[in-house]
Design an enzyme around this catalytic site. Structure first.
Site, short mmCIF file in Angstrom:
data_model
loop_
_atom_site.label_atom_id
_atom_site.label_comp_id
_atom_site.label_asym_id
_atom_site.label_seq_id
_atom_site.Cartn_x
_atom_site.Cartn_y
_atom_site.Cartn_z
N ASP A 33 7.58 -5.69 -10.45
CA ASP A 33 6.51 -5.06 -9.67
C ASP A 33 6.30 -5.93 -8.44
OD1 ASP A 33 6.28 -3.19 -11.59
OD2 ASP A 33 4.30 -3.79 -12.31
N ASP A 89 5.92 10.07 -15.61
CA ASP A 89 4.92 9.41 -16.44
C ASP A 89 4.34 10.46 -17.38
OD1 ASP A 89 5.40 7.11 -15.00
OD2 ASP A 89 3.63 7.32 -13.72
#
Lengths: 213, 258
Positions: free
Chosen positions: B12, B131
Site C-alpha cells: 500500500d 471487493d
C-alpha cells in the site's frame, strides 16, 4: 564505437521494461528505443517486442515501413530477438482478429488456446498468465547459463504451433505443447517475457547481447 | 509440470511511501517502495502489486515516479491499482513501467470503461479488482455483493454476475477481495473464491484474510485461485515468500522455486 541495440517502438504499449532490462545487462552496448526504420537498419542488433492485438501490430509495422526494416535486418544476418507478439508477428499467419497475415519469417501458425482442459479435467484459464517451464529443444547460445525447464513469465492467449522441429528452440505445455522459443540462423524469438522473468530472463537478454550467430 | 501458482505481495503506497509498515529486519528504509519491491523480488515473489492509496490528485506524479523507479530495477511483473479512472491514467502507468493496471470503483461507475481500456491496451494488462461481501443469511444459498468505498457502500451488484460481466468486457484477470475477511487473518472466503474462479475464464487472484501459510494453500486448492495476494504476513516478517512457496509446494501446489 559501441554496438547499438535497437528496441523497435511501434507505439504499442510498454517498451520501458524491455529497454530497462537490456540496459541492466548491457556491457557497453547502447540501447536505443526507436520507431525509425533507418535507425533499425543501422543497428547492430534488434529487439522486436510486442503486446496487444496482432492486427494493430502488423498494421502499424506496414504503415511505418518497419516490417521491411525487420526483414532487411534479418536478411543482413544481424541478431534479432522477437518477444511475445513480436515472436507471433514473425510467423506466417495468426488466427487472432479473424485472421492476419504476418511477416512470414517462420512458417508457424498463431492459434488461440481455446477451450483447453487441464490434466485434472478442469478448464484452463486464458490468458496463459504466469511462470511456466520451458523445455529447451536444443543447445543454443541463448540458453547459456539457463537450466533446462527453467520457468519464465508468460502472458498470452494465442500461441505458436506448426514450426519445423529444428526451429523449435523451446517448448512449453499448457493444455497443449506450443513453441516457447523459435530460432533460425540469426533470429531468436520467445513467447515469454524475458524482461519480466527475473534472473533467468536477464540471463537470456545478456546472452542475446553476446550472441554472434 | 506446468503453470505455477503465483504469490503476490501487495504494497500500500501513499504519496510514494509504503504505509502499513513493512518490517523486514535490516532494511534500510522500510517506507521506500523500491527497496521493498527489490526485497520481494530477491525473495522469489512472482509478481508485485502496488496499491496506490494517495488521496490527493496532485501527488499522482509521485506515484508515476515510484512506478518508474521500481520498473527500472525489478524485473518481475508489476500491477498498479488505486484511483485509476481514465484511459489517460492507464496510459501513464503503463508508460511508467506498470505491466498491469487494476481498475476498481471506476468499473462499477462505468463498466464501459473496462471495455474501452481492454480494447485500447489489451486484456492482458487490465485487472478488474472486485471487493465483495456476503449478503445472504446463513440458511440461504451463498450470495455476495460488490461493495465500494472500502466495503462501506453496497452497489446491489451480484459478485459472480459482475465478475462474469467484467471478463466479457475484456478484463484479463480478476483480483478478488473478500471484505468480510480482509484484515481478519481468518483465511480467504473459500466459497466466494471458488464461485468466482469457476464462473470466469480468466485467472483469479484471491485476496483478503491470509493469516498463515495453510490459508494460501486453501485459496488455491479449495478456492481454485490462480494466484494469492497477501500483505501483512509477509510485511511483518511472520513468513518469507520463500517459506510460503516451499510450504505450498509441499502441499502439492506447483510453484516457481528456481
Amino acid at each position: 564505437m559501441s554496438e547499438v541495440v535497437a528496441v523497435i517502438d511501434y507505439g504499442m504499449g510498454n517498451l520501458h521494461s524491455a529497454g530497462k532490462a537490456l540496459e541492466k545487462v548491457a556491457s557497453g552496448q547502447q540501447i536505443v528505443i526507436t520507431g525509425d526504420p533507418a535507425q533499425v537498419r543501422a543497428a547492430d542488433r534488434v529487439v522486436f517486442p510486442g503486446v496487444g492485438a496482432i492486427r494493430d501490430c502488423i498494421a502499424v509495422l506496414r504503415e511505418t515501413g518497419l516490417d521491411q526494416a525487420i526483414l532487411d535486418v534479418i536478411a543482413a544476418g544481424k541478431p534479432v530477438l522477437g518477444i511475445c507478439v513480436g515472436m507471433q508477428a514473425l510467423m506466417a499467419r495468426s488466427e487472432e482478429n479473424n485472421g492476419v497475415e504476418c511477416l512470414g519469417v517462420f512458417d508457424g501458425q498463431v492459434t488461440f488456446f481455446g477451450e483447453l482442459q487441464s490434466d485434472t479435467g478442469g478448464r484452463l484459464k486464458v490468458p496463459h498468465m504466469g511462470w511456466n517451464q520451458v523445455q529447451q529443444g536444443m543447445a543454443h547460445p541463448m540458453w547459456a547459463g539457463i537450466a533446462d525447464n527453467t520457468r519464465f513469465y508468460f502472458v498470452h492467449s494465442y500461441c505458436v504451433t506448426g514450426l519445423a522441429d529444428e526451429e523449435v528452440a523451446g517448448r512449453c505445455e499448457y493444455g497443449l505443447s506450443f513453441a516457447a522459443a523459435a530460432t533460425r540462423k540469426n533470429v531468436f524469438a520467445v513467447q515469454f517475457h524475458p524482461e519480466k522473468s527475473a534472473d533467468a530472463g536477464l540471463t537470456l537478454l545478456e546472452n542475446f547481447l553476446r550472441w554472434r550467430p | 509440470m506446468g503453470l505455477a501458482k503465483r504469490i503476490i505481495p501487495c504494497l500500500d503506497v501513499d504519496a510514494g511511501r509504503v504505509v502499513k509498515g513493512v518490517q523486514f529486519v535490516d532494511i534500510r528504509d522500510a517506507g521506500d517502495p523500491v527497496e521493498i519491491a527489490k526485497r520481494y523480488n530477491d525473495a522469489g515473489a512472482d509478481e508485485i502489486t502496488f496499491l496506490d492509496i494517495t488521496a490527493s490528485h496532485q501527488e499522482r506524479d509521485t506515484t508515476l515516479h515510484t512506478v518508474e523507479q521500481i520498473a527500472s530495477q525489478v524485473f518481475i511483473p508489476l500491477t498498479v491499482g488505486g484511483g485509476v479512472r481514465t484511459l489517460e491514467d492507464i496510459r501513464n502507468l503503463l508508460n511508467a513501467g506498470a505491466d498491469k493496471v487494476g481498475i476498481n470503483s471506476a468499473a462499477v461507475h462505468n463498466p464501459e470503461f473496462v471495455r474501452e481500456a481492454a480494447e485500447r491496451f489489451g486484456s492482458q494488462c487490465i485487472v478488474v479488482a472486485i471487493d465483495a461481501k456476503k449478503v445472504s443469511a446463513e440458511s440461504e444459498t451463498n450470495r455476495w455483493e460488490i461493495f465500494t468505498h472500502g466495503g462501506r457502500k453496497p452497489t446491489g451488484l451480484d459478485a459472480v454476475a459482475w465478475a462474469r460481466k467484467m471478463t466479457d468486457y475484456g478484463a484479463g484477470e480478476i483480483l478478488l477481495t473478500s471484505m468480510d475477511r480482509d484484515g481478519t487473518k481468518n483465511g480467504f472466503d473459500i466459497a466466494l473464491t471458488r464461485a468466482i474462479a469457476d464462473a470466469v475464464p480468466v485467472p483469479v487472484i484471491a485476496s483478503g484474510g491470509v493469516g498463515n501459510l495453510q490459508h494460501l494453500v486453501d485459496g488455491v486448492v479449495q478456492g481454485g485461485a490462480d494466484a494469492v495476494l497477501a500483505a501483512s504476513i509477509f510485511h511483518f516478517g511472520e513468513y518469507s515468500v520463500q517459506e510460503a512457496k516451499q510450504f505450498m509446494q509441499a502441499a502439492g501446489v506447483e510453484m516457481r522455486l528456481d
